[in-house]
Write an enzyme that holds these catalytic residues in place. Sequence first.
Site, PDB file in Angstrom:
ATOM      1  N   SER A 181      -1.845   5.715  -1.180  1.00  0.00           N
ATOM      2  CA  SER A 181      -2.419   4.881  -2.227  1.00  0.00           C
ATOM      3  C   SER A 181      -2.396   5.634  -3.565  1.00  0.00           C
ATOM      4  CB  SER A 181      -3.827   4.437  -1.830  1.00  0.00           C
ATOM      5  OG  SER A 181      -4.284   3.397  -2.648  1.00  0.00           O
ATOM      6  N   ASP A 189       0.821  -5.343   2.150  1.00  0.00           N
ATOM      7  CA  ASP A 189       0.181  -4.566   1.090  1.00  0.00           C
ATOM      8  C   ASP A 189       0.579  -5.152  -0.258  1.00  0.00           C
ATOM      9  OD1 ASP A 189      -0.857  -2.599  -0.570  1.00  0.00           O
ATOM     10  OD2 ASP A 189       0.442  -1.000   0.163  1.00  0.00           O
ATOM     11  N   HIS A 244      -2.485  -2.366   3.669  1.00  0.00           N
ATOM     12  CA  HIS A 244      -2.630  -1.118   2.936  1.00  0.00           C
ATOM     13  C   HIS A 244      -3.425  -0.085   3.745  1.00  0.00           C
ATOM     14  CE1 HIS A 244      -2.417   1.124  -0.789  1.00  0.00           C
ATOM     15  NE2 HIS A 244      -3.722   1.298  -0.814  1.00  0.00           N
TER      16      HIS A 244
END
EC number: 3.1.1.1
Length: 374
Positions: free
Chosen positions: A219, A317, A349
């Site tokens: 991320s 995601d 995600h």
Amino acid sequence: MLRRITCSSSLASPSLFLRFFRQLPRSYSSPTTIAVSGRNIRRLSTPTTLRCICSHSSSEIISEHPPFVRVYKDGRIERLSGTETVPASLNPRNDVVSKDVVYSPGHNLSVRLFLPHKSTQLAAGNKLPLLIYFHGGAWINESPFSPIYHNFLTEVVKSANCLAVSVQYRRAPEDPVPAAYEDTWSAIQWIFSHSCGSGEEDWINKYADFERVFLAGDSAGGNISHHMAMRAGKEKLKPRIKGTVIVHPAIWGKDPVDEHDVQDREIRDGVAEVWEKIVSPNSVDGADDPWFNVVGSGSNFSGMGCDKVLVEVAGKDVFWRQGLAYAAKLKKSGWKGEVEVIEEEDEEHCFHLLNPSSENAPSFMKRFVEFITG
């Protein structure tokens, strides 16, 4: 389904609007207010936590961005998730020991080191691959001391038989970007100060093989990993980094990268708003800030300072197409290294962190470990 090539699939669900950097924790629920003994008590994202909110102006909320942060008029910052921590331990857990070491006294920042317990029994000279890890959390939440990162890196270190250094960095909104990038580069410099075996941290001196150094992150940490690999190339960091793992990178821009990228303006503006109001409020480019818009910023990837890159993307995601576009740009950049792309079509995600018992989590871990050991 696992794919190693890019492909088209349905657009990420709009329900991801509130999950674009990190899926909502299972414990998360929208804050509610109840009356207790004449006072308002606001229930936070962690169900076991209650905080009294007295009825005066200093408790006025001026900004709220679930599931990340709440800002009060008096300047208080309340993180809504990613605040739980677990201690390091020299008692072997899953055959791995850990400890925290300060690397930046001025900013009170530490790294958490993870070492296979059996390595402490090895003779001097038996060096291990060195993994430098940058946590996610939208540049706002989480830390190396969060349970999800402690547990993940414990498993990686056990499986890969490596030494891992998980880096703490300053977070927004108290310290907006570029503070996180300044800190992570400082951490890399501190780690590499041990390359001749004379640094201040004994584990790194004894066990780190600086011919086998890897960067990794998910991320926001995936974004940071890219920028650190680029800076390593620019600064001609020696020894050269062997590889970088970029997992579900938080990369964005004002406009979609292709027809399969998120088109919904509400979602696009929502992602941009967190960046512009919380993460990098001083940026003149907004969501097109080169720190965030890695693909569309016009930056040249040919100077990437490592030999190989693994890019992991997830089909559900919101950053899915950005991740694929990033890998495609890297392949076309003239950089001489190897690029591998892994796509998990049916995952969201950071699924491997938030749902480690999921069907695809073991294969994710296997590929991650093989990149380090291969």
